[in-house]
Structure formats: C-alpha cells, structure tokens
Scaffold this motif. Structure first.
Motif, PDB file in Angstrom:
ATOM      1  N   LEU A  53      33.011  50.131  48.078  1.00  0.00           N
ATOM      2  CA  LEU A  53      31.662  49.586  48.195  1.00  0.00           C
ATOM      3  C   LEU A  53      31.247  49.196  46.781  1.00  0.00           C
ATOM      4  O   LEU A  53      31.026  50.061  45.937  1.00  0.00           O
ATOM      5  N   TYR A  54      31.203  47.914  46.515  1.00  0.00           N
ATOM      6  CA  TYR A  54      31.022  47.435  45.144  1.00  0.00           C
ATOM      7  C   TYR A  54      29.584  46.988  44.912  1.00  0.00           C
ATOM      8  O   TYR A  54      29.133  46.004  45.501  1.00  0.00           O
ATOM      9  N   PHE A  55      28.878  47.720  44.051  1.00  0.00           N
ATOM     10  CA  PHE A  55      27.472  47.376  43.793  1.00  0.00           C
ATOM     11  C   PHE A  55      27.208  47.099  42.320  1.00  0.00           C
ATOM     12  O   PHE A  55      26.100  47.292  41.835  1.00  0.00           O
ATOM     13  N   THR A  56      28.245  46.674  41.597  1.00  0.00           N
ATOM     14  CA  THR A  56      28.055  46.437  40.173  1.00  0.00           C
ATOM     15  C   THR A  56      28.261  44.965  39.795  1.00  0.00           C
ATOM     16  O   THR A  56      28.717  44.645  38.702  1.00  0.00           O
ATOM     17  N   GLY A  57      27.869  44.101  40.711  1.00  0.00           N
ATOM     18  CA  GLY A  57      27.908  42.669  40.418  1.00  0.00           C
ATOM     19  C   GLY A  57      26.947  42.286  39.298  1.00  0.00           C
ATOM     20  O   GLY A  57      27.033  41.199  38.732  1.00  0.00           O
ATOM     21  N   ASN A  58      26.024  43.201  38.950  1.00  0.00           N
ATOM     22  CA  ASN A  58      25.117  42.960  37.816  1.00  0.00           C
ATOM     23  C   ASN A  58      25.799  43.263  36.480  1.00  0.00           C
ATOM     24  O   ASN A  58      25.242  42.997  35.428  1.00  0.00           O
ATOM     25  N   SER A  59      26.989  43.826  36.555  1.00  0.00           N
ATOM     26  CA  SER A  59      27.698  44.204  35.342  1.00  0.00           C
ATOM     27  C   SER A  59      28.964  43.351  35.185  1.00  0.00           C
ATOM     28  O   SER A  59      29.191  42.728  34.156  1.00  0.00           O
ATOM     29  N   LEU A  60      29.767  43.341  36.228  1.00  0.00           N
ATOM     30  CA  LEU A  60      30.913  42.430  36.294  1.00  0.00           C
ATOM     31  C   LEU A  60      31.090  41.977  37.745  1.00  0.00           C
ATOM     32  O   LEU A  60      31.443  42.778  38.608  1.00  0.00           O
ATOM     33  N   GLY A  61      30.818  40.715  37.980  1.00  0.00           N
ATOM     34  CA  GLY A  61      30.954  40.168  39.330  1.00  0.00           C
ATOM     35  C   GLY A  61      32.404  40.190  39.785  1.00  0.00           C
ATOM     36  O   GLY A  61      33.325  40.141  38.962  1.00  0.00           O
ATOM     37  N   LEU A  62      32.597  40.269  41.100  1.00  0.00           N
ATOM     38  CA  LEU A  62      33.956  40.283  41.645  1.00  0.00           C
ATOM     39  C   LEU A  62      34.646  38.922  41.466  1.00  0.00           C
ATOM     40  O   LEU A  62      33.997  37.899  41.313  1.00  0.00           O
ATOM     41  N   GLN A  63      35.973  38.992  41.565  1.00  0.00           N
ATOM     42  CA  GLN A  63      36.770  37.772  41.371  1.00  0.00           C
ATOM     43  C   GLN A  63      36.850  36.942  42.661  1.00  0.00           C
ATOM     44  O   GLN A  63      37.305  37.444  43.691  1.00  0.00           O
ATOM     45  N   PRO A  64      36.443  35.681  42.594  1.00  0.00           N
ATOM     46  CA  PRO A  64      36.670  34.816  43.758  1.00  0.00           C
ATOM     47  C   PRO A  64      38.184  34.611  43.938  1.00  0.00           C
ATOM     48  O   PRO A  64      38.921  34.499  42.960  1.00  0.00           O
ATOM     49  N   LYS A  65      38.613  34.565  45.193  1.00  0.00           N
ATOM     50  CA  LYS A  65      40.047  34.358  45.444  1.00  0.00           C
ATOM     51  C   LYS A  65      40.513  33.007  44.923  1.00  0.00           C
ATOM     52  O   LYS A  65      41.678  32.824  44.592  1.00  0.00           O
ATOM     53  N   SER A  66      39.589  32.057  44.829  1.00  0.00           N
ATOM     54  CA  SER A  66      39.946  30.713  44.353  1.00  0.00           C
ATOM     55  C   SER A  66      40.222  30.663  42.849  1.00  0.00           C
ATOM     56  O   SER A  66      40.804  29.690  42.353  1.00  0.00           O
ATOM     57  N   THR A  67      39.831  31.710  42.129  1.00  0.00           N
ATOM     58  CA  THR A  67      39.912  31.647  40.661  1.00  0.00           C
ATOM     59  C   THR A  67      41.348  31.528  40.159  1.00  0.00           C
ATOM     60  O   THR A  67      41.633  30.804  39.202  1.00  0.00           O
ATOM     61  N   LYS A  68      42.249  32.225  40.833  1.00  0.00           N
ATOM     62  CA  LYS A  68      43.653  32.184  40.400  1.00  0.00           C
ATOM     63  C   LYS A  68      44.170  30.742  40.387  1.00  0.00           C
ATOM     64  O   LYS A  68      44.829  30.316  39.446  1.00  0.00           O
ATOM     65  N   GLU A  69      43.802  30.013  41.432  1.00  0.00           N
ATOM     66  CA  GLU A  69      44.259  28.632  41.538  1.00  0.00           C
ATOM     67  C   GLU A  69      43.702  27.766  40.394  1.00  0.00           C
ATOM     68  O   GLU A  69      44.417  26.943  39.814  1.00  0.00           O
ATOM     69  N   PHE A  70      42.428  27.970  40.070  1.00  0.00           N
ATOM     70  CA  PHE A  70      41.808  27.195  38.985  1.00  0.00           C
ATOM     71  C   PHE A  70      42.462  27.517  37.638  1.00  0.00           C
ATOM     72  O   PHE A  70      42.720  26.617  36.843  1.00  0.00           O
ATOM     73  N   VAL A  71      42.737  28.800  37.405  1.00  0.00           N
ATOM     74  CA  VAL A  71      43.340  29.187  36.123  1.00  0.00           C
ATOM     75  C   VAL A  71      44.809  28.747  36.097  1.00  0.00           C
ATOM     76  O   VAL A  71      45.291  28.214  35.090  1.00  0.00           O
ATOM     77  N   ASP A  72      45.501  28.939  37.220  1.00  0.00           N
ATOM     78  CA  ASP A  72      46.912  28.528  37.306  1.00  0.00           C
ATOM     79  C   ASP A  72      47.083  27.030  37.033  1.00  0.00           C
ATOM     80  O   ASP A  72      48.071  26.611  36.428  1.00  0.00           O
ATOM     81  N   GLN A  73      46.117  26.256  37.509  1.00  0.00           N
ATOM     82  CA  GLN A  73      46.178  24.812  37.268  1.00  0.00           C
ATOM     83  C   GLN A  73      46.283  24.517  35.766  1.00  0.00           C
ATOM     84  O   GLN A  73      47.100  23.706  35.333  1.00  0.00           O
ATOM     85  N   GLU A  74      45.453  25.216  34.996  1.00  0.00           N
ATOM     86  CA  GLU A  74      45.456  24.959  33.545  1.00  0.00           C
ATOM     87  C   GLU A  74      46.715  25.509  32.894  1.00  0.00           C
ATOM     88  O   GLU A  74      47.242  24.902  31.960  1.00  0.00           O
ATOM     89  N   LEU A  75      47.206  26.643  33.405  1.00  0.00           N
ATOM     90  CA  LEU A  75      48.450  27.183  32.856  1.00  0.00           C
ATOM     91  C   LEU A  75      49.610  26.231  33.143  1.00  0.00           C
ATOM     92  O   LEU A  75      50.448  25.969  32.267  1.00  0.00           O
ATOM     93  N   SER A  76      49.644  25.678  34.360  1.00  0.00           N
ATOM     94  CA  SER A  76      50.769  24.762  34.642  1.00  0.00           C
ATOM     95  C   SER A  76      50.614  23.454  33.881  1.00  0.00           C
ATOM     96  O   SER A  76      51.612  22.891  33.428  1.00  0.00           O
ATOM     97  N   ASP A  77      49.381  22.985  33.726  1.00  0.00           N
ATOM     98  CA  ASP A  77      49.207  21.740  32.960  1.00  0.00           C
ATOM     99  C   ASP A  77      49.558  21.941  31.487  1.00  0.00           C
ATOM    100  O   ASP A  77      50.121  21.055  30.844  1.00  0.00           O
ATOM    101  N   TRP A  78      49.266  23.118  31.002  1.00  0.00           N
ATOM    102  CA  TRP A  78      49.631  23.442  29.593  1.00  0.00           C
ATOM    103  C   TRP A  78      51.157  23.459  29.468  1.00  0.00           C
ATOM    104  O   TRP A  78      51.731  22.890  28.540  1.00  0.00           O
ATOM    105  N   ALA A  79      51.811  24.115  30.485  1.00  0.00           N
ATOM    106  CA  ALA A  79      53.277  24.162  30.467  1.00  0.00           C
ATOM    107  C   ALA A  79      53.863  22.760  30.564  1.00  0.00           C
ATOM    108  O   ALA A  79      54.815  22.416  29.864  1.00  0.00           O
ATOM    109  N   ALA A  80      53.256  21.939  31.411  1.00  0.00           N
ATOM    110  CA  ALA A  80      53.825  20.613  31.680  1.00  0.00           C
ATOM    111  C   ALA A  80      53.530  19.603  30.574  1.00  0.00           C
ATOM    112  O   ALA A  80      54.355  18.745  30.283  1.00  0.00           O
ATOM    113  N   PHE A  81      52.349  19.706  29.980  1.00  0.00           N
ATOM    114  CA  PHE A  81      51.921  18.643  29.052  1.00  0.00           C
ATOM    115  C   PHE A  81      51.839  19.059  27.587  1.00  0.00           C
ATOM    116  O   PHE A  81      51.765  18.200  26.716  1.00  0.00           O
TER     117      PHE A  81
END
Ligand SMILES: *Cc1c(COP(=O)(O)O)cnc(C)c1O
Length: 423
Positions: free
Chosen positions: A37-65
C-alpha cells in the motif's frame, strides 16, 4: 460522498471511479510477495510502466547514433526539453514561453532568485513560511548573505498562531503589509511539505505585488497535486521538482515558470549558460550572451536526456488525464482517508490528530497525522504490514493517497491495518 468504513463501499467507489484503471499503468513495490500500500507519492512517485520504453529509446538511439543522436535520434537531444514544454505549461497553467524543464529544484530556486531577489538597502526582506523545507531555508539564507545582508534581519518567517498547526493566509498578508517597502521578495512553498496545507497563491501574490515585492513559489508539493494557474495568478516565478507527485524518477529534472512579462526582458540579471542563448546563433559559439525571449533563457546546460525521458513518460499520462479529473478524485480520496482516521480515533478512543486543514480547498493529496501516545513502533508495524508511509519524529505520519494509482480500497485497507496496529 457518503463514506463508509467497509470493503464493499471502497470497492464500489473504485468501480465508479473513471481513473481506477490508471493504477495498472504503474509499478508497485512488492513486500513479502504482496503489492504494497503505497502512500508516499508526495516523496517519490511510483514508476509508470511506460517509463522504461521512453528511457530505452534514448539508450538505443545513443548506441545507434553516438553524437549524431543530437540531431538524428527519434526525439533529437539538442531540443529534447522542447518535448516537455506544452505538457508542462498545461500542468501549471502557463503559456509555453513561460516554462522550461531544466536542472534540479534547489538549483533553479537559486537561479531564479539571482533574477528576482535584487535587494537594496531599503528593500531587502524576504517573507517565507516558518519551518520551510530545509533546502529552501538554506537557499534563502545563502542568497541573503551573498548580497551582504544578515539573515536574522532579512528573513521574516510567518508562523502558525499559538495552538494552531497551519499558517493563516491572512497572517502572511498582514506580514507582507507590515514589511511594506522593505519587502523585496515573498517565497513560500505553495503546498507545505509537512502539513500538506495549500496556500492561497493568487491572494498572497497580489498582496506582495501591492507593496512592490516580487513573489515566487516553490511548488515541489503542488505540481501534479493541485490545480495551478500561474499565468493568470501573475506569479513572478516558480519552480518544482518532478520526482514527487510527477513520478519522474529519483533526482529527476525540475520545472521552472517565469511570467511572460519578465521573459522578454533581456536586461533582467541572470546567470547564463549556452543553453539559454538564442538557439538560432547558439552554435556560432560567439561571445556575448543573447537570452532567448522565453523561460528557456534560464537554462544553463544542454538537456539531461535520460531523466527527461522519464519525465516525458510521466507527463504524457498527466497530459492525457488532465489535472481537473485528478483533483476531483483527490478531494474524494483524501476525504475518505480523513473519514477513516476520525472513525478509528473515536472507535478506539485514541487521539489521531490531523494537522492538515479540514477544508478540502486548503489541501491536496496529503494528510499529516499526529498519533498522540504512539511512537516509532506504530510506524514499524505499518511497514511490516506492507504499508509505505512517511514517518517524522516524534510521531507524525505523512501520507498521500494519490489519484493516479491509489484506490479507495488502498485507503480502506490502510485503515484496517492502522486500527489493528493501534490495538
Ligand atoms: C522536495 C523538496 C525540495 C527538494 O529539493 P531538491 O533540490 O530537488 O533536492 C525542495 N523544496 C521543497 C519545498 C521540497 O518539498
């Protein structure tokens, strides 16, 4: 809403909540095999599942370019912050030219005070709230000293009245009027991090302006929590972090707001870096700083793309839903928590005092509760039962059911666990 302390009520409320499915878009920590039961979104919000994809995009573009990614990646890095601008403006009630995402919060507060705290021998005072977040206190103190003034004289704190937990807006305004033409700046946390109190930003801003002061807001606990209309409220400047209610990851980038009436003023003093320079001529790499006519001119450095990618992922969710719906749910969810705390207090005859204003207009997601007569054992018990809340010595529990991923059932279950922990 007629609240009831039953599982049936909570599940029905969730069923009727149009945002209920949004919680499936977040990762919850698992404690002993169970989703916490997570009630500390005022301190550190939970991770959206979509975040990995957004960060991975930049990691792969860095690797590729490699370096070419500045121009050839899916979202070119040289202008990555621009992908955040419109969504940020909408989030805080600003025009796109008034916001930028850059640096970290305390850094931004300093950079903004360089522009907006310009003390003179006559006008040098700063009004802030008593017990401001420590980083803000240190920032104010060091700014005052930097300009050769004594913090004891220059920093004027407004306290709660004797026997009260929160600060009256009227008392802040009275203090503003009392300081009058000695007042250079008002800088307050728009939502107090400790009590969860929401201040009357437009009224305080007007009062500050009426005596000729600048008015800035630390919105660390406000952005993504309450509805903001920074442009209409005429706020001079504001800054916020993005890792609390905005779910953009530990130490994530910060947002700033500078009102339109200031952004085109090229003569405003500021600390400059190449990313604040006119972007058409930036890469000529020539002498002479020419600030962009937008809040972007406060940027010093090129965009921290990896943390901005995490922020873009989260902002996309906020943008899709909009603050109105989130605020609507916040009011009901924090109301339910308040109801349960009161019920449990009277049922068990224990003193659970709510520090946060009872008036929903003066609070966001967070309720701060003093468990009179209980110590850290209570907190430890809650943690072992899979509840993550924030504990402040000697006996304050801060908790924030947030509308993106907390449910009425979460709040109900917390109540059950709290009750058995108190017994
Ligand atoms: C969380 C918070 C901070 C944190 O500052 P950082 O520079 O992000 O470490 C500062 N001020 C307030 C009011 C906060 O709530």
């Amino acid at each position: 809403m007629e609240y009831q302390n039953t599982l049936e009520f909570a599940t029905k409320a969730d069923h009727n909540d149009e945002l209920n499915a949004v919680r499936d878009r977040f990762h919850f920590p698992v404690i002993e095999g169970k989703k916490c039961l997570y009630f500390t979104g005022n301190s550190l919000g939970l991770q959206p599942k979509s975040t990995k994809e957004f960060v991975d995009q930049e990691l792969s573009d860095w690797a590729a370019f490699g370096v070419e990614g500045h121009f050839h990646s899916k979202r070119p890095w040289y202008a990555y912050h621009e992908f955040l601008t419109d969504k940020t403006a909408k989030l805080v009630g600003a025009q796109p030219d008034e916001v930028v995402v850059t640096h970290s919060l305390t850094t931004n507060l300093h950079l903004l005070m360089v522009s907006f705290y310009r003390p003179t021998k006559e006008r040098y005072k700063i009004i802030c709230e008593a017990k401001a977040f420590p980083s803000d206190q240190y920032a104010l103190e060091s700014q005052v000293k930097f300009h050769g003034f004594d913090p004891e004289q220059a920093i004027v704190e407004v306290h709660p009245r004797e026997g009260e937990n929160t600060i009256r807006n009227d008392d802040i305004i009275a203090k503003i009027n009392e300081c009058g033409n000695e007042l250079a700046l008002v800088m307050i946390g728009g939502v107090n991090y400790f009590t969860g109190q929401v201040f009357d930003i437009p009224r305080i801003t007007n009062s500050g302006h009426a005596v000729g002061a600048k008015v800035g807001w630390d919105l660390a606990h406000a952005a993504g929590n309450v509805i903001l209309k920074l442009h209409d409220w005429n706020v001079d400047f504001a800054a916020w972090c993005t890792y609390k209610y905005l779910n953009s990851g530990p130490g994530g980038v910060s947002g700033i707001f500078v009102h339109h009436r200031h952004v085109t003023n090229k003569n405003l003093p500021r600390f400059a870096g190449w990313w604040g320079h006119d972007k058409e001529t930036r890469f000529l790499m020539e002498k002479g700083f020419d600030p962009m006519p937008t809040a972007e001119s406060w940027q010093l450095s090129n965009a921290p793309v990896l943390s901005m990618a995490a922020h873009l992922s989260a902002l996309t969710i906020f943008d899709e839903i909009g603050m109105e719906k989130l605020r609507h749910k916040t009011i009901r969810l924090s109301g339910y928590l308040e109801f349960l705390i009161d019920e449990i207090s009277s049922e068990l005859n224990v003193n659970l005092e709510i520090l946060t204003p009872r008036n929903w207009e003066e609070r966001g997601c967070q309720l701060s509760i003093v468990a009179h007569g209980y110590g850290k054992k209570l907190f430890e018990k809650l943690m072992t039962e899979g509840v993550i809340v924030d504990w402040r010595e000697p006996n304050v529990i801060r908790m924030a059911p947030v509308p993106l991923y907390n449910s009425f059932e979460d709040v109900y279950r917390f109540g059950q666990i709290l009750k058995s922990a108190l017994q």
